[in-house]
Write a protein that holds these residues in place. Sequence first.
Motif, PDB file in Angstrom:
ATOM      1  N   PRO A  45       0.802  -1.217   0.000  1.00 40.20           N
ATOM      2  CA  PRO A  45       0.000   0.000   0.000  1.00 40.20           C
ATOM      3  C   PRO A  45       0.839   1.273   0.000  1.00 40.20           C
ATOM      4  CG  PRO A  45      -0.815  -1.555   1.636  1.00 40.20           C
ATOM      5  CD  PRO A  45       0.477  -2.083   1.133  1.00 40.20           C
ATOM      6  N   ASP A  46       2.086   1.197   0.521  1.00 39.24           N
ATOM      7  CA  ASP A  46       2.926   2.388   0.555  1.00 39.24           C
ATOM      8  C   ASP A  46       3.813   2.496  -0.680  1.00 39.24           C
ATOM      9  OD1 ASP A  46       4.573   0.289   1.083  1.00 39.24           O
ATOM     10  OD2 ASP A  46       5.555   1.164   2.822  1.00 39.24           O
ATOM     11  N   GLY A  47       3.572   1.624  -1.679  1.00 41.94           N
ATOM     12  CA  GLY A  47       4.291   1.707  -2.937  1.00 41.94           C
ATOM     13  C   GLY A  47       5.497   0.806  -3.033  1.00 41.94           C
ATOM     14  N   THR A  48       5.891   0.140  -1.956  1.00 42.59           N
ATOM     15  CA  THR A  48       7.025  -0.766  -2.015  1.00 42.59           C
ATOM     16  C   THR A  48       6.568  -2.139  -2.448  1.00 42.59           C
ATOM     17  OG1 THR A  48       6.803  -1.390   0.301  1.00 42.59           O
ATOM     18  CG2 THR A  48       8.186   0.513  -0.185  1.00 42.59           C
ATOM     19  N   GLY A  49       7.490  -2.978  -2.878  1.00 38.57           N
ATOM     20  CA  GLY A  49       7.091  -4.256  -3.432  1.00 38.57           C
ATOM     21  C   GLY A  49       7.606  -5.472  -2.712  1.00 38.57           C
ATOM     22  N   SER A  50       8.333  -5.296  -1.599  1.00 38.82           N
ATOM     23  CA  SER A  50       8.854  -6.463  -0.903  1.00 38.82           C
ATOM     24  C   SER A  50       9.106  -6.125   0.549  1.00 38.82           C
ATOM     25  CB  SER A  50      10.168  -6.934  -1.545  1.00 38.82           C
ATOM     26  OG  SER A  50      11.150  -5.925  -1.451  1.00 38.82           O
ATOM     27  N   ARG A  51       9.376  -7.141   1.332  1.00 44.54           N
ATOM     28  CA  ARG A  51       9.630  -6.950   2.754  1.00 44.54           C
ATOM     29  C   ARG A  51      10.881  -6.112   2.962  1.00 44.54           C
ATOM     30  NH1 ARG A  51       9.080 -10.755   7.613  1.00 44.54           N
ATOM     31  NH2 ARG A  51       7.556 -11.735   6.275  1.00 44.54           N
ATOM     32  N   ASN A  52      10.856  -5.252   3.947  1.00 45.25           N
ATOM     33  CA  ASN A  52      12.000  -4.420   4.283  1.00 45.25           C
ATOM     34  C   ASN A  52      12.933  -5.193   5.205  1.00 45.25           C
ATOM     35  OD1 ASN A  52      13.832  -2.551   5.122  1.00 45.25           O
ATOM     36  ND2 ASN A  52      12.342  -1.101   5.950  1.00 45.25           N
ATOM     37  N   ALA A  76      -1.929  -6.365   8.021  1.00 41.80           N
ATOM     38  CA  ALA A  76      -0.972  -7.401   8.418  1.00 41.80           C
ATOM     39  C   ALA A  76       0.158  -7.516   7.402  1.00 41.80           C
ATOM     40  CB  ALA A  76      -1.694  -8.737   8.575  1.00 41.80           C
ATOM     41  N   GLN A  77      -0.183  -7.469   6.129  1.00 44.97           N
ATOM     42  CA  GLN A  77       0.829  -7.573   5.078  1.00 44.97           C
ATOM     43  C   GLN A  77       1.783  -6.386   5.118  1.00 44.97           C
ATOM     44  OE1 GLN A  77      -1.856  -7.881   1.750  1.00 44.97           O
ATOM     45  NE2 GLN A  77      -1.868 -10.127   1.800  1.00 44.97           N
ATOM     46  N   PHE A  78       1.258  -5.210   5.400  1.00 43.57           N
ATOM     47  CA  PHE A  78       2.111  -4.026   5.510  1.00 43.57           C
ATOM     48  C   PHE A  78       3.169  -4.212   6.586  1.00 43.57           C
ATOM     49  CE2 PHE A  78       3.036  -0.318   8.096  1.00 43.57           C
ATOM     50  CZ  PHE A  78       3.658   0.516   7.178  1.00 43.57           C
ATOM     51  N   TRP A  79       2.730  -4.629   7.784  1.00 42.41           N
ATOM     52  CA  TRP A  79       3.688  -4.787   8.873  1.00 42.41           C
ATOM     53  C   TRP A  79       4.720  -5.867   8.566  1.00 42.41           C
ATOM     54  CZ3 TRP A  79       4.928  -1.713  12.672  1.00 42.41           C
ATOM     55  CH2 TRP A  79       4.018  -0.747  13.101  1.00 42.41           C
ATOM     56  N   ALA A  80       4.292  -6.930   7.897  1.00 40.01           N
ATOM     57  CA  ALA A  80       5.242  -7.977   7.521  1.00 40.01           C
ATOM     58  C   ALA A  80       6.308  -7.430   6.585  1.00 40.01           C
ATOM     59  CB  ALA A  80       4.504  -9.143   6.863  1.00 40.01           C
ATOM     60  N   ARG A  81       5.916  -6.540   5.693  1.00 38.12           N
ATOM     61  CA  ARG A  81       6.886  -5.950   4.773  1.00 38.12           C
ATOM     62  C   ARG A  81       7.869  -5.030   5.488  1.00 38.12           C
ATOM     63  NH1 ARG A  81       2.755  -6.633   0.644  1.00 38.12           N
ATOM     64  NH2 ARG A  81       1.494  -5.006   1.622  1.00 38.12           N
TER      65      ARG A  81
END
Length: 345
Positions: A45-52, A76-81
């Motif tokens: 959602p923040d424009g990135t494409g993979s986990r940080n 949940a997916q955002f926090w995982a990234r």
Amino acid sequence: MEWSTDILGADFQSCTLETEGADGAVRRATLVRYRPGREDAATAPDGTGSRNHDAGPGAVLFLHGWSDYFFNVELAQFWARQGYEFYALDMHNHGRNLDSRTVGGYVADLSDYDTEINQALALVRDTATGGGNGNLALMGHSTGGLVAALWARRHPGIVQSLILNSPWLEMHGSSIGRLATQAMVAPLARLRPEMVLRLPERGFYFRSISVTAEGEWPLDERYRPPFAFPVRAGWLKAVLAGHSQVARGLGLEIPVLVLTSAASANGMVWQESMRRSDAVLDVDVIAMRAMALGRSVTLERIEGGLHDVFLSAPEVRADAYARLARWIKGYMTDDTTPARSIGDE
């Protein structure tokens, strides 16, 4: 503790918590965790494409709002990234815990949630990778935001970060409306705490988010009723007492992020502005009260945001997620202070 596949699908697991409060009552809550079976490489959602992978290990526990439950897979997916393991707690008398015996949404004192939050955080430490030594964050929405802030005040040193999404920190009209309501509710709450107060039902927020109406989110109405639970005297007294504590100042030492919509929309009839504003709270009052939370408070006001800014239109919540990601980078990823356990209080 037995984990099983959650209602959200194979990437989510849940377990039941039974806790005994200070009043001796046994209550049931449900802890949900996100355990993806594969790396999620979809666009974030923040424009990135993979986990940080640069983010430090840690975990976040999310508390839902009143008459609500956890369902936001995207969150949940955002926090995982970001590198954090995600957990959510359906608190007692809410969501996954509802049955014919429960009084939906009722609590006589907001501190009654403490034992289930404590047990959930202990499980997070036991089951999250690096959870025992990493940054532990508490996140709350609406009434869950009020609960989270008050819990953090009573339990200093356990979590290192607090994220509040449209927290219900005060009534409409600020302290004047609260004091008037308290005077009216106090005798009713003392004599008949579960008495239902006759208040207008407004389903405008549900209308703005549910896929069955004009929103995009699949809500299970068994867990999240369109018109919310009946307002009971004892519950309202508990919330007002929480507002009073916030107004006096909580003195939190940890960094706090507060996200709200940039505008409110109130009224007894549907307005198109409710598609791009908070149809539940007075965001100007919430912004003012946020400054009483602690020494380090960041306020982000999201243009076009709904009451839950992470359920807003795609471009709006993308902005909210980007602001949250920036705050995480600034306040969470460099925190190396060892976390305390629940038993170290």
